[in-house]
Each structure stands twice: as C-alpha cells, then as structure tokens.
Design a protein around this motif. Structure first.
Motif, PDB file in Angstrom:
ATOM      1  N   LYS A  81     -33.013  15.697   9.668  1.00 57.37           N
ATOM      2  CA  LYS A  81     -33.535  16.628   8.414  1.00 57.37           C
ATOM      3  C   LYS A  81     -34.616  17.731   8.912  1.00 57.37           C
ATOM      4  O   LYS A  81     -34.765  18.688   8.259  1.00 57.37           O
ATOM      5  CB  LYS A  81     -33.914  15.829   7.282  1.00 57.37           C
ATOM      6  N   ASP A  82     -35.301  17.215   9.804  1.00 55.16           N
ATOM      7  CA  ASP A  82     -36.431  18.054  10.036  1.00 55.16           C
ATOM      8  C   ASP A  82     -36.224  18.713  11.660  1.00 55.16           C
ATOM      9  O   ASP A  82     -37.407  19.249  12.045  1.00 55.16           O
ATOM     10  CB  ASP A  82     -37.854  17.213  10.151  1.00 55.16           C
ATOM     11  N   LYS A  89     -30.903  26.914   9.646  1.00 53.56           N
ATOM     12  CA  LYS A  89     -29.619  26.826   9.336  1.00 53.56           C
ATOM     13  C   LYS A  89     -29.395  27.147   7.787  1.00 53.56           C
ATOM     14  O   LYS A  89     -28.510  27.547   7.226  1.00 53.56           O
ATOM     15  CB  LYS A  89     -28.544  26.097   9.837  1.00 53.56           C
ATOM     16  N   MET A  90     -30.363  26.206   7.046  1.00 58.25           N
ATOM     17  CA  MET A  90     -30.238  26.136   5.894  1.00 58.25           C
ATOM     18  C   MET A  90     -30.762  27.830   5.058  1.00 58.25           C
ATOM     19  O   MET A  90     -31.509  28.085   5.501  1.00 58.25           O
ATOM     20  CB  MET A  90     -31.101  24.987   5.067  1.00 58.25           C
ATOM     21  N   MET A  97     -33.938  24.001  -3.256  1.00 57.51           N
ATOM     22  CA  MET A  97     -33.399  22.757  -3.719  1.00 57.51           C
ATOM     23  C   MET A  97     -34.125  21.520  -2.674  1.00 57.51           C
ATOM     24  O   MET A  97     -34.134  20.516  -3.448  1.00 57.51           O
ATOM     25  CB  MET A  97     -31.855  22.649  -3.567  1.00 57.51           C
ATOM     26  N   ALA A  98     -34.016  21.805  -1.584  1.00 54.96           N
ATOM     27  CA  ALA A  98     -34.476  20.363  -0.673  1.00 54.96           C
ATOM     28  C   ALA A  98     -36.032  20.370  -0.820  1.00 54.96           C
ATOM     29  O   ALA A  98     -36.097  18.909  -1.073  1.00 54.96           O
ATOM     30  CB  ALA A  98     -34.215  20.667   0.984  1.00 54.96           C
ATOM     31  N   GLY A 109     -28.685  17.896  -0.658  1.00 58.52           N
ATOM     32  CA  GLY A 109     -27.243  17.632  -0.902  1.00 58.52           C
ATOM     33  C   GLY A 109     -26.183  18.127   0.106  1.00 58.52           C
ATOM     34  O   GLY A 109     -25.287  17.328   0.378  1.00 58.52           O
ATOM     35  N   HIS A 110     -26.443  19.570   0.591  1.00 55.12           N
ATOM     36  CA  HIS A 110     -25.388  19.797   1.577  1.00 55.12           C
ATOM     37  C   HIS A 110     -25.514  19.182   2.865  1.00 55.12           C
ATOM     38  O   HIS A 110     -24.698  18.712   3.404  1.00 55.12           O
ATOM     39  CB  HIS A 110     -25.671  21.314   1.702  1.00 55.12           C
ATOM     40  N   LEU A 111     -26.873  19.008   3.405  1.00 54.64           N
ATOM     41  CA  LEU A 111     -27.011  18.231   4.670  1.00 54.64           C
ATOM     42  C   LEU A 111     -26.560  16.630   4.646  1.00 54.64           C
ATOM     43  O   LEU A 111     -25.851  16.267   5.597  1.00 54.64           O
ATOM     44  CB  LEU A 111     -28.508  18.254   5.168  1.00 54.64           C
ATOM     45  N   TRP A 112     -26.803  16.124   3.538  1.00 53.55           N
ATOM     46  CA  TRP A 112     -26.462  14.759   3.269  1.00 53.55           C
ATOM     47  C   TRP A 112     -24.947  14.748   3.193  1.00 53.55           C
ATOM     48  O   TRP A 112     -24.309  13.922   3.934  1.00 53.55           O
ATOM     49  CB  TRP A 112     -26.992  14.482   1.998  1.00 53.55           C
ATOM     50  N   ASP A 113     -24.293  15.529   2.624  1.00 57.58           N
ATOM     51  CA  ASP A 113     -22.785  15.561   2.542  1.00 57.58           C
ATOM     52  C   ASP A 113     -22.165  15.610   3.859  1.00 57.58           C
ATOM     53  O   ASP A 113     -21.149  14.953   4.248  1.00 57.58           O
ATOM     54  CB  ASP A 113     -22.395  16.597   1.466  1.00 57.58           C
TER      55      ASP A 113
END
Length: 138
Positions: A81-82, A89-90, A97-98, A109-113
């Motif tokens: 995540k970091d 890229k986000m 949102m993050a 949400g998107h990275l977790w998915d």
C-alpha cells in the motif's frame, strides 16, 4: 517376422510433458499483459503464497477458510500500500477515498480488490499444480 515400432511411438511420454510446458508459457505470456500495478504487486503475492505452500496448508483444503485468505491478503496489502509506485498509479479520486478509508481504518477498495484477485488466482494455480502432480504419480 517381428514388427518394429518407431521410437516416437514406443516412448510417447514426452508429449505429456509438452502440455505442461505450453501451459507454463501461456501463463507467463498472459502475466506479461497484466496492468503495471498488478505486475508490481504480483511478486509480493507469489512470495506470500510460497510461504503457505507446505503439506497440510490451508490453501490445499477443499474449502479454504475465508478469514485465513483475508489475513493473507492483509499481509500483502500492508506491504504494497505504501510503495511509491503503487501510490503514484492511484488516481486523485481513489487517493482521496483511500485517505477517508484510512481515517476509518478501512482499506483502499481498488487496491484491496486487486490484491484479493491476484491471491485467488495464485492459489488456484498452486492447487491445480498440486492436483496434477498427485494424479501423475498415483
């Protein structure tokens, strides 16, 4: 008189191993077409799944435990995540949102998915490989 069998007919086993080589080459080609974020995350997923690859592991259960898989995804998510490349890229909207999720101690949400999908795909690949291996020798 005795009829001789050609060499390639007497030993057809190499053809069986050719399928595995083709499948592996196909998988590597498809992995090369992953989006850049997925290519960055994939080594972390493969590393964590390698650690889970032992006899009696939950990944080989008939129905793997959802909580254990989520914990595995959480380990990977915390590692990626970091990463600066992943953060870059986000999009700004996703980053906003993050930040809101972080304040509420939730995950992006998107990275977790993406992490979950890559873990499920890797677990499926490992389970299939183990089944094929077992079938070949028994």
């Amino acid at each position: 008189m005795e009829k001789h069998v050609p060499y390639y007919m007497a030993y057809p086993m190499p053809l069986q191993f050719d399928d595995e080589r083709i499948e592996k080459r196909d998988l590597e080609y498809l992995k090369s077409m992953y989006p850049s974020t997925a290519k960055i995350i994939l080594p972390y997923v493969e590393e964590e799944c390698e650690k889970m690859e032992y006899e009696g592991s939950m990944i080989y259960d008939e129905y793997p435990d959802r909580l254990q898989i989520r914990l595995l995804c959480g380990k990977i998510y915390d590692k990626v995540k970091d990463l600066p490349v992943v953060r870059d890229k986000m999009t700004e909207e996703t980053e906003g949102m993050a930040q809101a999720f972080k304040e509420r101690k939730k995950r992006d949400g998107h990275l977790w998915d993406l992490v979950e999908v890559l873990v499920f795909q890797e677990l499926f690949r490992k389970r299939c490989a183990k089944r094929k291996c077992r079938r070949r020798y028994f």
